[in-house]
Design an enzyme around this catalytic site. Sequence first.
Site, short mmCIF file in Angstrom:
data_model
loop_
_atom_site.label_atom_id
_atom_site.label_comp_id
_atom_site.label_asym_id
_atom_site.label_seq_id
_atom_site.Cartn_x
_atom_site.Cartn_y
_atom_site.Cartn_z
N CYS A 206 0.91 -0.61 -0.08
CA CYS A 206 0.31 -0.10 -0.21
C CYS A 206 0.79 1.57 0.13
O CYS A 206 0.66 2.28 -0.27
CB CYS A 206 -1.13 -0.19 1.28
SG CYS A 206 -1.60 -1.31 1.56
N HIS B 172 -2.99 7.20 2.78
CA HIS B 172 -3.96 5.74 2.15
C HIS B 172 -5.86 5.34 3.28
O HIS B 172 -5.26 5.37 3.92
CB HIS B 172 -2.72 4.45 2.18
CG HIS B 172 -3.25 3.36 2.71
ND1 HIS B 172 -3.61 2.59 1.29
CD2 HIS B 172 -3.08 2.18 3.29
CE1 HIS B 172 -3.84 1.38 1.28
NE2 HIS B 172 -3.69 1.10 2.64
N ASN C 164 -10.40 -0.68 0.80
CA ASN C 164 -8.73 -0.67 0.60
C ASN C 164 -8.24 -1.16 -0.61
O ASN C 164 -8.09 -2.10 -1.12
CB ASN C 164 -7.46 -1.04 2.05
CG ASN C 164 -6.68 -1.39 1.89
OD1 ASN C 164 -5.68 -0.58 0.44
ND2 ASN C 164 -5.77 -1.93 3.04
O1 UT7 Z 1 -3.13 -1.46 3.80
C1 UT7 Z 1 -3.15 -1.87 5.30
C2 UT7 Z 1 -3.99 -2.93 5.26
N1 UT7 Z 1 -4.47 -3.26 6.68
C3 UT7 Z 1 -4.93 -2.67 7.74
O2 UT7 Z 1 -5.36 -1.42 7.15
C4 UT7 Z 1 -5.22 -3.50 9.02
C5 UT7 Z 1 -5.68 -2.46 10.09
N2 UT7 Z 1 -6.36 -2.68 11.08
C6 UT7 Z 1 -7.54 -2.82 11.10
O3 UT7 Z 1 -7.86 -1.48 10.37
C7 UT7 Z 1 -8.39 -3.18 12.12
O4 UT7 Z 1 -8.06 -3.77 13.01
C8 UT7 Z 1 -9.52 -3.85 11.53
C9 UT7 Z 1 -10.41 -3.32 10.93
C10 UT7 Z 1 -9.10 -4.96 11.36
C11 UT7 Z 1 -10.04 -4.22 13.16
O5 UT7 Z 1 -10.57 -3.72 13.69
P1 UT7 Z 1 -10.63 -4.28 15.46
O6 UT7 Z 1 -11.52 -2.62 16.11
O7 UT7 Z 1 -8.79 -4.21 15.42
O8 UT7 Z 1 -10.72 -5.03 15.97
P2 UT7 Z 1 -10.26 -6.68 16.20
O9 UT7 Z 1 -9.55 -7.40 15.53
O10 UT7 Z 1 -9.63 -5.70 17.96
O11 UT7 Z 1 -11.22 -7.77 16.95
C12 UT7 Z 1 -12.63 -7.27 17.21
C13 UT7 Z 1 -13.85 -8.07 17.14
C14 UT7 Z 1 -13.53 -9.87 17.01
O12 UT7 Z 1 -13.86 -10.25 18.27
P3 UT7 Z 1 -13.99 -10.68 19.54
O13 UT7 Z 1 -12.39 -11.81 19.50
O14 UT7 Z 1 -13.69 -9.68 20.20
O15 UT7 Z 1 -14.92 -11.25 19.97
C15 UT7 Z 1 -13.28 -9.91 15.84
O16 UT7 Z 1 -13.29 -11.66 15.56
O17 UT7 Z 1 -14.36 -7.81 16.29
C16 UT7 Z 1 -14.66 -9.45 15.32
N3 UT7 Z 1 -14.71 -9.68 14.33
C17 UT7 Z 1 -15.96 -8.42 13.50
N4 UT7 Z 1 -17.16 -9.04 13.59
C18 UT7 Z 1 -17.92 -8.73 12.73
C19 UT7 Z 1 -13.39 -9.24 13.01
N5 UT7 Z 1 -13.42 -8.85 12.09
C20 UT7 Z 1 -15.20 -9.02 11.79
C21 UT7 Z 1 -16.18 -8.80 10.33
N6 UT7 Z 1 -17.51 -8.16 11.42
N7 UT7 Z 1 -15.76 -8.50 9.75
#
Ligand code: UT7
Length: 338
Positions: free
Chosen positions: A121, A262, A292
């Site tokens: 990215c 980005h 993204n």
């Molecule tokens: O170009 C570079 C590309 N990568 C990025 O930019 C990624 C950077 N990271 C992020 O943007 C964030 O970490 C995410 C958007 C990927 C995730 O958000 P988060 O607030 O960090 O959530 P998390 O990974 O801490 O997950 C929180 C909860 C989890 O459940 P539990 O373990 O708390 O029960 C996940 O399983 O949200 C759950 N979860 C979802 N729930 C509904 C993860 N994905 C989803 C989903 N829908 N799509």
Amino acid sequence: MIAARNGRAGGARLAALGAYVPERVVTNADLERQVDTTDEWIVTRTGIRERRYASADQATSDLAVLAAGDVLRNSRMDPADVDVVIVPTCTPDHLFPSVAAMTAHRVGAVNAAAFDLQAACSGFIYGLAQATALVESGIARNVLVVGAEVFSKIVDMEDRSTCILFGDAAAGALVTAGEPECPGGFLGFELGADGSQAMDLCIPVGGTRRPASQPFAREEAFVQMNGREVYKFATRVMEESVVRLLDRLEVGIGDVDLLVAHQANLRIIDHAVKRLGIDGSRVFNNLERYGNTSAASIPLALTEARDAGVLNPGALVLLVGFGAGLTWASCLVRYEPE
Ligand code: UT7
């Protein structure tokens, strides 16, 4: 054809922009039917509402050709005058040949050298740095940089933590030489990489470490991401990179007319905007509609900012990104279209 030129090179200018997005719109509601997610979760955690997906027969070079054509039309440049085509991408049609060589051929850039650039990215800003160096060293006069990605074919549509984030697009810019002795539009770059976190965002299988000819689990052929680690990295490096760049150039954040970051996650961008103290009215985002799109995200946002009348000639523009590698990049440029 790249040839050593003996004339004094002028500074490199950001001369034109252009983009292409596939027709198919995939909304959060569409994804609700595929994985255990909700529109509400996606919007509040990322800011994304919909993204575009390439058709079954579209590969990355097909998008790159259409975006490159748009840039060339906007610049009114004869494709035969392009010296180099750079395609930042991490979703190439094949491991080789390059997307850039196929794109150059198909747009009629018959005199151009061509290569892909892999900085995920961060790739578009890395590509602009390459283009600036080629132009300001006198090696090339006209360099086309087209970020192009088809993420929809490399994300696991059974993995809700990644499939909701990404979309497909291509977009780019033409970097040209200004008049001899004239300062260029590119004021400076700040690029970096930290391979210690390489496996926090990767596709395990399909390269030479884990060839696809060996047995593997189905999900290993798709994007694997440690979202929280990438999030922490992104919020740290975006601020650090911009501060280092602006300090070196002795430019205040108040002098920046437009910030285009980005387009990965609105929370990450908002965090950087707050930490940097830039006025929200000087920030352009469009991830709500595209998700993204990796190396295409910054030039796609720039192209739309231009069309929306937000990016105007003479504007001082700050670009910043991060991605797999892990990599980061920032750039300060004065927009000088032809
Ligand atoms: O170009 C570079 C590309 N990568 C990025 O930019 C990624 C950077 N990271 C992020 O943007 C964030 O970490 C995410 C958007 C990927 C995730 O958000 P988060 O607030 O960090 O959530 P998390 O990974 O801490 O997950 C929180 C909860 C989890 O459940 P539990 O373990 O708390 O029960 C996940 O399983 O949200 C759950 N979860 C979802 N729930 C509904 C993860 N994905 C989803 C989903 N829908 N799509």
